[in-house]
Design a protein around this motif. Sequence first.
Motif, PDB file in Angstrom:
ATOM      1  N   TRP A 220      18.195 -13.827  24.256  1.00 40.91           N
ATOM      2  CA  TRP A 220      17.530 -13.485  22.989  1.00 40.91           C
ATOM      3  C   TRP A 220      16.382 -14.463  22.783  1.00 40.91           C
ATOM      4  CZ3 TRP A 220      18.355  -9.025  20.602  1.00 40.91           C
ATOM      5  CH2 TRP A 220      19.515  -8.321  20.932  1.00 40.91           C
ATOM      6  N   LEU A 221      15.215 -13.928  22.465  1.00 43.73           N
ATOM      7  CA  LEU A 221      14.031 -14.787  22.372  1.00 43.73           C
ATOM      8  C   LEU A 221      13.793 -15.217  20.929  1.00 43.73           C
ATOM      9  CD1 LEU A 221      11.671 -12.678  24.662  1.00 43.73           C
ATOM     10  CD2 LEU A 221      12.950 -14.730  25.302  1.00 43.73           C
ATOM     11  N   GLU A 222      13.376 -16.477  20.775  1.00 47.04           N
ATOM     12  CA  GLU A 222      13.008 -16.933  19.437  1.00 47.04           C
ATOM     13  C   GLU A 222      11.511 -16.883  19.299  1.00 47.04           C
ATOM     14  OE1 GLU A 222      14.657 -20.425  17.589  1.00 47.04           O
ATOM     15  OE2 GLU A 222      16.409 -20.175  18.885  1.00 47.04           O
ATOM     16  N   GLU A 223      11.032 -15.828  18.691  1.00 47.71           N
ATOM     17  CA  GLU A 223       9.596 -15.673  18.509  1.00 47.71           C
ATOM     18  C   GLU A 223       9.329 -15.647  17.023  1.00 47.71           C
ATOM     19  OE1 GLU A 223       8.194 -12.797  22.182  1.00 47.71           O
ATOM     20  OE2 GLU A 223       8.453 -11.999  20.180  1.00 47.71           O
ATOM     21  N   ASP A 224       8.139 -16.094  16.651  1.00 49.81           N
ATOM     22  CA  ASP A 224       7.825 -16.093  15.237  1.00 49.81           C
ATOM     23  C   ASP A 224       6.449 -15.463  15.079  1.00 49.81           C
ATOM     24  OD1 ASP A 224       8.206 -16.438  12.635  1.00 49.81           O
ATOM     25  OD2 ASP A 224       7.858 -18.598  12.619  1.00 49.81           O
ATOM     26  N   LYS A 225       6.423 -14.148  15.225  1.00 50.94           N
ATOM     27  CA  LYS A 225       5.129 -13.460  15.211  1.00 50.94           C
ATOM     28  C   LYS A 225       4.929 -12.623  13.954  1.00 50.94           C
ATOM     29  CE  LYS A 225       4.250 -13.797  19.958  1.00 50.94           C
ATOM     30  NZ  LYS A 225       3.355 -13.366  21.028  1.00 50.94           N
ATOM     31  N   GLU A 226       5.897 -12.670  13.031  1.00 52.98           N
ATOM     32  CA  GLU A 226       5.757 -11.890  11.804  1.00 52.98           C
ATOM     33  C   GLU A 226       5.131 -12.744  10.706  1.00 52.98           C
ATOM     34  OE1 GLU A 226       6.221  -8.630  11.420  1.00 52.98           O
ATOM     35  OE2 GLU A 226       6.633  -8.583  13.565  1.00 52.98           O
ATOM     36  N   LEU A 227       4.165 -12.148   9.983  1.00 49.94           N
ATOM     37  CA  LEU A 227       3.566 -12.824   8.832  1.00 49.94           C
ATOM     38  C   LEU A 227       4.679 -13.268   7.881  1.00 49.94           C
ATOM     39  CD1 LEU A 227       0.574 -10.837   7.233  1.00 49.94           C
ATOM     40  CD2 LEU A 227       0.642 -13.244   7.818  1.00 49.94           C
ATOM     41  N   PRO A 228       4.637 -14.493   7.364  1.00 48.95           N
ATOM     42  CA  PRO A 228       5.700 -14.938   6.449  1.00 48.95           C
ATOM     43  C   PRO A 228       5.653 -14.249   5.078  1.00 48.95           C
ATOM     44  CG  PRO A 228       4.075 -16.669   6.800  1.00 48.95           C
ATOM     45  CD  PRO A 228       3.707 -15.563   7.725  1.00 48.95           C
ATOM     46  N   ILE A 229       4.641 -13.427   4.826  1.00 47.37           N
ATOM     47  CA  ILE A 229       4.554 -12.656   3.585  1.00 47.37           C
ATOM     48  C   ILE A 229       4.679 -11.175   3.968  1.00 47.37           C
ATOM     49  CG2 ILE A 229       3.127 -12.169   1.538  1.00 47.37           C
ATOM     50  CD1 ILE A 229       3.531 -15.159   1.963  1.00 47.37           C
ATOM     51  N   GLN A 230       5.517 -10.419   3.274  1.00 46.75           N
ATOM     52  CA  GLN A 230       5.584  -8.979   3.549  1.00 46.75           C
ATOM     53  C   GLN A 230       4.493  -8.269   2.754  1.00 46.75           C
ATOM     54  OE1 GLN A 230       9.462  -7.248   3.082  1.00 46.75           O
ATOM     55  NE2 GLN A 230      10.390  -8.572   4.625  1.00 46.75           N
ATOM     56  N   VAL A 231       3.510  -7.725   3.475  1.00 47.61           N
ATOM     57  CA  VAL A 231       2.379  -7.079   2.799  1.00 47.61           C
ATOM     58  C   VAL A 231       2.473  -5.557   2.925  1.00 47.61           C
ATOM     59  CG1 VAL A 231      -0.138  -6.879   2.652  1.00 47.61           C
ATOM     60  CG2 VAL A 231       0.906  -9.040   3.369  1.00 47.61           C
ATOM     61  N   THR A 232       2.455  -4.872   1.777  1.00 47.03           N
ATOM     62  CA  THR A 232       2.366  -3.417   1.764  1.00 47.03           C
ATOM     63  C   THR A 232       0.921  -3.023   1.479  1.00 47.03           C
ATOM     64  OG1 THR A 232       4.649  -3.140   1.056  1.00 47.03           O
ATOM     65  CG2 THR A 232       3.150  -1.323   0.574  1.00 47.03           C
ATOM     66  N   ILE A 233       0.316  -2.323   2.431  1.00 47.93           N
ATOM     67  CA  ILE A 233      -1.078  -1.879   2.293  1.00 47.93           C
ATOM     68  C   ILE A 233      -1.070  -0.450   1.749  1.00 47.93           C
ATOM     69  CG2 ILE A 233      -3.199  -1.269   3.582  1.00 47.93           C
ATOM     70  CD1 ILE A 233      -2.798  -4.258   3.652  1.00 47.93           C
ATOM     71  N   VAL A 234      -1.631  -0.270   0.549  1.00 51.23           N
ATOM     72  CA  VAL A 234      -1.778   1.077  -0.021  1.00 51.23           C
ATOM     73  C   VAL A 234      -3.238   1.466   0.154  1.00 51.23           C
ATOM     74  CG1 VAL A 234      -1.491   2.504  -2.067  1.00 51.23           C
ATOM     75  CG2 VAL A 234      -0.024   0.494  -1.729  1.00 51.23           C
ATOM     76  N   ALA A 235      -3.502   2.572   0.877  1.00 53.14           N
ATOM     77  CA  ALA A 235      -4.891   2.921   1.193  1.00 53.14           C
ATOM     78  C   ALA A 235      -5.186   4.348   0.761  1.00 53.14           C
ATOM     79  CB  ALA A 235      -5.154   2.760   2.687  1.00 53.14           C
ATOM     80  N   GLY A 236      -6.310   4.534   0.051  1.00 56.32           N
ATOM     81  CA  GLY A 236      -6.752   5.864  -0.356  1.00 56.32           C
ATOM     82  C   GLY A 236      -7.000   6.733   0.866  1.00 56.32           C
ATOM     83  N   LEU A 237      -6.710   8.046   0.752  1.00 55.73           N
ATOM     84  CA  LEU A 237      -6.999   8.945   1.874  1.00 55.73           C
ATOM     85  C   LEU A 237      -8.498   8.921   2.134  1.00 55.73           C
ATOM     86  CD1 LEU A 237      -4.821  12.125   1.173  1.00 55.73           C
ATOM     87  CD2 LEU A 237      -4.244  10.054   2.436  1.00 55.73           C
ATOM     88  N   GLY A 238      -8.872   8.785   3.409  1.00 53.69           N
ATOM     89  CA  GLY A 238     -10.286   8.700   3.763  1.00 53.69           C
ATOM     90  C   GLY A 238     -10.667   9.785   4.747  1.00 53.69           C
ATOM     91  N   LYS A 239     -11.957   9.874   4.986  1.00 53.11           N
ATOM     92  CA  LYS A 239     -12.459  10.875   5.941  1.00 53.11           C
ATOM     93  C   LYS A 239     -12.126  10.481   7.372  1.00 53.11           C
ATOM     94  CE  LYS A 239     -16.699  11.161   3.841  1.00 53.11           C
ATOM     95  NZ  LYS A 239     -18.149  11.387   3.823  1.00 53.11           N
ATOM     96  N   GLY A 240     -12.071  11.479   8.256  1.00 52.81           N
ATOM     97  CA  GLY A 240     -11.949  11.238   9.696  1.00 52.81           C
ATOM     98  C   GLY A 240     -10.722  10.419  10.044  1.00 52.81           C
ATOM     99  N   ASP A 241     -10.925   9.452  10.936  1.00 54.38           N
ATOM    100  CA  ASP A 241      -9.774   8.691  11.439  1.00 54.38           C
ATOM    101  C   ASP A 241      -9.641   7.318  10.766  1.00 54.38           C
ATOM    102  OD1 ASP A 241     -11.991   7.556  12.493  1.00 54.38           O
ATOM    103  OD2 ASP A 241     -11.412   7.768  14.591  1.00 54.38           O
ATOM    104  N   LYS A 242     -10.128   7.208   9.528  1.00 50.29           N
ATOM    105  CA  LYS A 242     -10.114   5.899   8.870  1.00 50.29           C
ATOM    106  C   LYS A 242      -8.703   5.357   8.653  1.00 50.29           C
ATOM    107  CE  LYS A 242     -14.645   6.000   7.151  1.00 50.29           C
ATOM    108  NZ  LYS A 242     -15.621   6.186   6.104  1.00 50.29           N
ATOM    109  N   LEU A 243      -7.801   6.241   8.255  1.00 42.82           N
ATOM    110  CA  LEU A 243      -6.425   5.797   8.015  1.00 42.82           C
ATOM    111  C   LEU A 243      -5.771   5.348   9.327  1.00 42.82           C
ATOM    112  CD1 LEU A 243      -5.467   5.692   5.169  1.00 42.82           C
ATOM    113  CD2 LEU A 243      -4.062   7.702   5.572  1.00 42.82           C
ATOM    114  N   GLU A 244      -6.119   6.030  10.416  1.00 49.20           N
ATOM    115  CA  GLU A 244      -5.581   5.637  11.721  1.00 49.20           C
ATOM    116  C   GLU A 244      -6.055   4.237  12.090  1.00 49.20           C
ATOM    117  OE1 GLU A 244      -6.499   8.839  14.434  1.00 49.20           O
ATOM    118  OE2 GLU A 244      -5.663  10.295  13.017  1.00 49.20           O
ATOM    119  N   HIS A 245      -7.320   3.959  11.794  1.00 42.12           N
ATOM    120  CA  HIS A 245      -7.845   2.615  12.042  1.00 42.12           C
ATOM    121  C   HIS A 245      -7.114   1.575  11.226  1.00 42.12           C
ATOM    122  CE1 HIS A 245     -11.267   2.684  14.685  1.00 42.12           C
ATOM    123  NE2 HIS A 245     -11.453   3.914  14.290  1.00 42.12           N
ATOM    124  N   ILE A 246      -6.913   1.889   9.939  1.00 37.06           N
ATOM    125  CA  ILE A 246      -6.239   0.930   9.054  1.00 37.06           C
ATOM    126  C   ILE A 246      -4.832   0.645   9.574  1.00 37.06           C
ATOM    127  CG2 ILE A 246      -5.303   0.617   6.723  1.00 37.06           C
ATOM    128  CD1 ILE A 246      -7.752   2.157   5.666  1.00 37.06           C
TER     129      ILE A 246
END
Lengths: 250, 250
Positions: free
Chosen positions: A67-93
């Motif tokens: 079992w590996l001890e890695e610490d790659k998660e941000l210490p803050i849990q961030v929920t990103i709420v994003a308005g629906l956008g044109k094209g592939d913008k949400l995919e980029h986000i």
Amino acid sequence: MQRYFIGEEHWGHRKVTIYGEDLHHISRVMRMTSGDQLIGIHPEEGPALCKILNVTEDGAECAVLEWLEEDKELPIQVTIVAGLGKGDKLEHIVQKGTELGAFEFIPFQADRSVAKWDKKKVPKKIQRLQKIAKEASEQSERSHVPEVCTVHTLQQVSQLKDRYHWWLYAYENEARKKEHQSLATRLKLVRPGEKVIVIFGPEGGFSEKEVSHLEEKNFLSVRLGPRILRMETAPLYFLSSLSYVFEEER
Amino acid sequence: MQRYFIGEEHWGHRKVTIYGEDLHHISRVMRMTSGDQLIGIHPEEGPALCKILNVTEDGAECAVLEWLEEDKELPIQVTIVAGLGKGDKLEHIVQKGTELGAFEFIPFQADRSVAKWDKKKVPKKIQRLQKIAKEASEQSERSHVPEVCTVHTLQQVSQLKDRYHWWLYAYENEARKKEHQSLATRLKLVRPGEKVIVIFGPEGGFSEKEVSHLEEKNFLSVRLGPRILRMETAPLYFLSSLSYVFEEER
């Protein structure tokens, strides 16, 4: 080393079996065979170094070496709420936001969203975004795959408030004000382990009605530098700054 | 308000005339006429509030009403050197990097660049990137358009060293080390007004030869958080952090 997120039900005592698309990836794309190593990620336990014992069309059996001890998660849990956008913008986000450590994504139908999602197509679109999040998690070597929630209204989003410690929204007019509220003033209040929800508008920004609603619900506005950012760039600025403060500066 | 970058030769005493594509944009796209206002940006003097006096097919004559005091430029001049990448990755870097305040871009032919640019096509490709930089500057309300230089080799890049105060490169292996060099250690040395050059590898990262060359030339490696970022995400992390430190935290 190649990384795979593996459902809890596929793990046994120091053993794990890989099925489905990941099996195809192991046998056909990577052409791995017995003896080769990979990293399997358990949804609760995190990453483990594994050795392939046997690959058939039915599954890839692996032994858990360590079992590996890695610490790659941000210490803050961030929920990103994003308005629906044109094209592939949400995919980029979702793709870049996952690389930068976001915990969860909620798309929302904003007053000025030019894009409207046909109700019937929503589940397929969310499924596609979820797949992008999984691939970006593997590529960026994370141990958590962010959940992509279904489309919300702003009212539904603000009702989720109690789940979070901090409620923010990125208001482009802050960038134009002389007496602005700096992002640092807000981030200085956040402590490791806390949960933050932050709302980003669509191409045309928030409507006045939306801003009033957010103010009424005590969401705090943040500025993301003095320049006006596109809708798909703003969440990346926010996450990068948070990573800088909590992962590079400390 | 609509913003246009206007060459020095078109400015007179409290007057300016707009020609070419911008004229087309004013008359056909925005359908502006006399009395309408816009922001004209002088390459040296910066932005001015202007009023249109007259629009014909030959030009849009404007009166300068007021020189504006805006402070939208990053206080550090950052040159982003990016390995040639597949598809539209360089376009993304230039567009979003301009929004985030980059001063200049230099594409470079890296050992592991899968994309190879046909020599004959280089001027056209650079011209296209330059156009993207101009549009992104207008959209993000900047007063400087970053220059997109022609394709360099790594040797040519490292010969430019003397023009800068700080020489950095984003090394993905830093993200995998326990004893890494944090970005904050590097940024704490930088002072407002200084010039920084920072090199980003292509999809496959730097080759060993390139890393040796950069180390020999005393470029300093930086980590951009603990996750592995795509080539087009890494420069955005760097610029966002710099903006946070110099524009939001101070």
